[in-house]
Scaffold this motif. Sequence first.
Motif, mmCIF file in Angstrom:
data_model
loop_
_atom_site.group_PDB
_atom_site.id
_atom_site.type_symbol
_atom_site.label_atom_id
_atom_site.label_comp_id
_atom_site.label_asym_id
_atom_site.label_seq_id
_atom_site.Cartn_x
_atom_site.Cartn_y
_atom_site.Cartn_z
ATOM 1 N N GLU A 71 0.810 -1.307 -0.015
ATOM 2 C CA GLU A 71 0.106 -0.082 -0.083
ATOM 3 C C GLU A 71 0.842 1.368 0.056
ATOM 4 O OE1 GLU A 71 -3.739 2.008 2.828
ATOM 5 O OE2 GLU A 71 -3.026 -0.162 3.057
ATOM 6 N N ILE A 72 1.857 1.376 0.700
ATOM 7 C CA ILE A 72 2.752 2.298 0.897
ATOM 8 C C ILE A 72 3.460 2.531 -0.498
ATOM 9 C CG2 ILE A 72 4.947 3.358 1.775
ATOM 10 C CD1 ILE A 72 4.067 1.800 4.412
ATOM 11 N N ILE A 73 4.054 1.448 -1.143
ATOM 12 C CA ILE A 73 4.580 1.470 -2.500
ATOM 13 C C ILE A 73 3.660 2.141 -3.584
ATOM 14 C CG2 ILE A 73 5.562 0.146 -4.441
ATOM 15 C CD1 ILE A 73 6.542 -1.888 -2.414
ATOM 16 N N GLU A 74 2.426 1.767 -3.434
ATOM 17 C CA GLU A 74 1.582 2.145 -4.582
ATOM 18 C C GLU A 74 1.357 3.609 -4.255
ATOM 19 O OE1 GLU A 74 -0.489 1.362 -7.094
ATOM 20 O OE2 GLU A 74 1.104 -0.096 -7.073
ATOM 21 N N PHE A 75 1.200 4.161 -2.785
ATOM 22 C CA PHE A 75 0.897 5.649 -2.440
ATOM 23 C C PHE A 75 2.149 6.493 -2.976
ATOM 24 C CE2 PHE A 75 2.028 8.695 0.600
ATOM 25 C CZ PHE A 75 1.034 9.664 0.611
ATOM 26 N N VAL A 76 3.418 6.021 -2.890
ATOM 27 C CA VAL A 76 4.513 6.793 -3.231
ATOM 28 C C VAL A 76 4.669 7.149 -4.490
ATOM 29 C CG1 VAL A 76 6.924 6.842 -3.197
ATOM 30 C CG2 VAL A 76 5.654 6.179 -1.010
ATOM 31 N N LEU A 77 4.379 5.881 -5.448
ATOM 32 C CA LEU A 77 4.285 5.894 -7.030
ATOM 33 C C LEU A 77 3.221 6.918 -7.485
ATOM 34 C CD1 LEU A 77 4.817 2.206 -7.735
ATOM 35 C CD2 LEU A 77 6.345 4.216 -8.263
ATOM 36 N N GLN A 78 2.023 7.160 -6.770
ATOM 37 C CA GLN A 78 1.205 8.095 -7.287
ATOM 38 C C GLN A 78 1.445 9.693 -6.436
ATOM 39 O OE1 GLN A 78 -2.868 6.718 -6.077
ATOM 40 N NE2 GLN A 78 -2.716 4.633 -7.101
ATOM 41 N N ASP A 79 2.085 9.626 -5.516
ATOM 42 C CA ASP A 79 2.215 10.819 -4.604
ATOM 43 C C ASP A 79 3.261 11.498 -4.857
ATOM 44 O OD1 ASP A 79 1.154 12.499 -2.246
ATOM 45 O OD2 ASP A 79 3.147 11.913 -1.748
ATOM 46 N N ALA A 80 4.528 10.951 -5.267
ATOM 47 C CA ALA A 80 5.931 11.301 -5.582
ATOM 48 C C ALA A 80 5.788 12.254 -6.930
ATOM 49 C CB ALA A 80 6.781 10.512 -5.384
ATOM 50 N N GLU A 81 5.924 13.459 -6.955
ATOM 51 C CA GLU A 81 6.057 14.267 -8.095
ATOM 52 C C GLU A 81 7.501 14.307 -8.425
ATOM 53 O OE1 GLU A 81 3.564 17.742 -8.925
ATOM 54 O OE2 GLU A 81 3.198 17.605 -6.914
ATOM 55 N N ILE A 82 7.873 14.099 -9.695
ATOM 56 C CA ILE A 82 9.134 14.081 -10.266
ATOM 57 C C ILE A 82 9.728 15.614 -10.404
ATOM 58 C CG2 ILE A 82 11.078 13.417 -11.674
ATOM 59 C CD1 ILE A 82 10.251 11.256 -9.710
ATOM 60 N N ARG A 83 10.519 16.112 -9.843
ATOM 61 C CA ARG A 83 11.036 17.579 -10.110
ATOM 62 C C ARG A 83 11.271 17.702 -11.633
ATOM 63 N NH1 ARG A 83 11.895 21.533 -6.710
ATOM 64 N NH2 ARG A 83 12.183 19.780 -5.129
ATOM 65 N N GLU A 84 10.634 18.932 -12.308
ATOM 66 C CA GLU A 84 10.976 19.332 -13.691
ATOM 67 C C GLU A 84 12.271 18.952 -14.057
ATOM 68 O OE1 GLU A 84 9.217 21.033 -11.488
ATOM 69 O OE2 GLU A 84 7.118 21.254 -11.998
ATOM 70 N N GLY A 85 12.539 18.328 -15.057
ATOM 71 C CA GLY A 85 13.803 18.360 -15.744
ATOM 72 C C GLY A 85 14.375 17.295 -15.415
ATOM 73 N N PHE A 86 14.262 16.517 -14.533
ATOM 74 C CA PHE A 86 15.036 15.417 -14.012
ATOM 75 C C PHE A 86 15.392 14.490 -15.279
ATOM 76 C CE2 PHE A 86 15.603 11.225 -12.279
ATOM 77 C CZ PHE A 86 16.689 11.150 -11.555
ATOM 78 N N PHE A 99 18.661 26.081 -6.867
ATOM 79 C CA PHE A 99 17.777 25.548 -8.104
ATOM 80 C C PHE A 99 16.421 25.153 -7.795
ATOM 81 C CE2 PHE A 99 18.457 21.736 -5.511
ATOM 82 C CZ PHE A 99 17.558 20.921 -6.094
ATOM 83 N N GLU A 100 15.661 25.319 -8.538
ATOM 84 C CA GLU A 100 14.352 25.039 -8.354
ATOM 85 C C GLU A 100 14.019 23.841 -9.198
ATOM 86 O OE1 GLU A 100 11.537 25.632 -6.266
ATOM 87 O OE2 GLU A 100 13.261 26.618 -5.324
ATOM 88 N N THR A 101 14.404 23.492 -10.549
ATOM 89 C CA THR A 101 14.332 22.450 -11.443
ATOM 90 C C THR A 101 15.587 21.850 -11.591
ATOM 91 O OG1 THR A 101 14.496 23.777 -13.490
ATOM 92 C CG2 THR A 101 12.105 23.855 -12.376
ATOM 93 N N PHE A 102 15.689 20.624 -12.521
ATOM 94 C CA PHE A 102 16.647 20.300 -12.918
ATOM 95 C C PHE A 102 17.406 20.806 -14.262
ATOM 96 C CE2 PHE A 102 15.984 16.964 -9.755
ATOM 97 C CZ PHE A 102 17.210 16.432 -9.416
ATOM 98 N N THR A 103 16.625 21.454 -14.913
ATOM 99 C CA THR A 103 17.113 22.393 -15.902
ATOM 100 C C THR A 103 18.048 23.359 -15.340
ATOM 101 O OG1 THR A 103 14.834 21.975 -17.074
ATOM 102 C CG2 THR A 103 16.553 23.874 -17.934
ATOM 103 N N ASP A 104 17.755 24.011 -14.246
ATOM 104 C CA ASP A 104 18.719 24.891 -13.491
ATOM 105 C C ASP A 104 19.935 24.136 -13.252
ATOM 106 O OD1 ASP A 104 16.698 26.660 -13.211
ATOM 107 O OD2 ASP A 104 15.999 25.962 -11.416
ATOM 108 N N CYS A 105 19.862 22.937 -12.785
ATOM 109 C CA CYS A 105 20.965 22.091 -12.699
ATOM 110 C C CYS A 105 21.883 21.704 -13.742
ATOM 111 C CB CYS A 105 20.666 20.692 -11.941
ATOM 112 S SG CYS A 105 19.804 20.818 -10.168
ATOM 113 N N ILE A 106 21.193 21.567 -14.790
ATOM 114 C CA ILE A 106 21.882 21.325 -16.026
ATOM 115 C C ILE A 106 22.757 22.494 -16.274
ATOM 116 C CG2 ILE A 106 21.810 21.065 -18.441
ATOM 117 C CD1 ILE A 106 19.424 19.390 -18.121
ATOM 118 N N GLU A 107 22.411 23.650 -16.018
ATOM 119 C CA GLU A 107 23.229 25.018 -16.667
ATOM 120 C C GLU A 107 24.166 25.288 -15.626
ATOM 121 O OE1 GLU A 107 22.667 26.469 -19.454
ATOM 122 O OE2 GLU A 107 21.302 25.022 -19.722
ATOM 123 N N ILE A 108 24.116 24.705 -14.376
ATOM 124 C CA ILE A 108 24.959 24.990 -13.313
ATOM 125 C C ILE A 108 26.208 24.043 -13.312
ATOM 126 C CG2 ILE A 108 25.588 24.749 -10.675
ATOM 127 C CD1 ILE A 108 22.681 25.398 -10.243
#
Length: 217
Positions: free
Chosen positions: A64-79, A203-212
């Motif tokens: 139940e926890i695995i299903e919850f995390v898969l639905q709840d965890a938002e991946i940060r933009e640009g990853f 950083f706020e997104t991984f697009t920022d990380c790419i530039e850095i």
Amino acid sequence: MSNVVIFCDFDGTITKKDNIISIMKQFALPGWKEITNDILSQKISIQSGVQKLFSLVPSKLKEEIIEFVLQDAEIREGFKDFVHFTREQNIPLYIVSGGIDFFVYPVLDSFGPFDHIYCNEATFDEERITIHYPHACDELCTSQGCGCCKPSIMRKLSDENQTRIVIGDSVTDFEAAKLADVVIARDFLAETCDTLDIPYSSFETFTDCIEIVKARL
């Protein structure tokens, strides 16, 4: 092979939320907030705190926890683009996480394979979830209670001739940040770096990380 090596946090960094906190809110018995506050204020070690947190969660809830995390965890933009960028540039990308294997691996599955994922491990054969720490502190670690010891992993996988980049957001990333040549930070880690005059890029997104990272190649 690039002379740059990247050590990237998972909870609150790759994902927008701290998944352990989300799990506690959803599934834990009372008492988890007090333990979390003790971890953040460094009254107790990260290792001890995470053990105490998961001792409040019944093992029978694993799936139940695995299903919850898969639905709840938002991946940060640009990853996804960031992972692709590191592969194009032949930059080792290590995921170093204070999170737990049973939810870290499923969330990252579609983005891999990675050079390696370092995190804590869980077993479910007792009434409550038990946490194990396969990546312990080495003799040079000043904390000796990290759980998944990020600076020890950095010493094992890199050397002073490489540009060591740490990307993170929380108290679990601070000791690693002190060892890094480049710190890319947000949230609690950025605040701590400000307080202690440790240079970092925000950083706020991984697009920022790419530039850095590009600026360091």
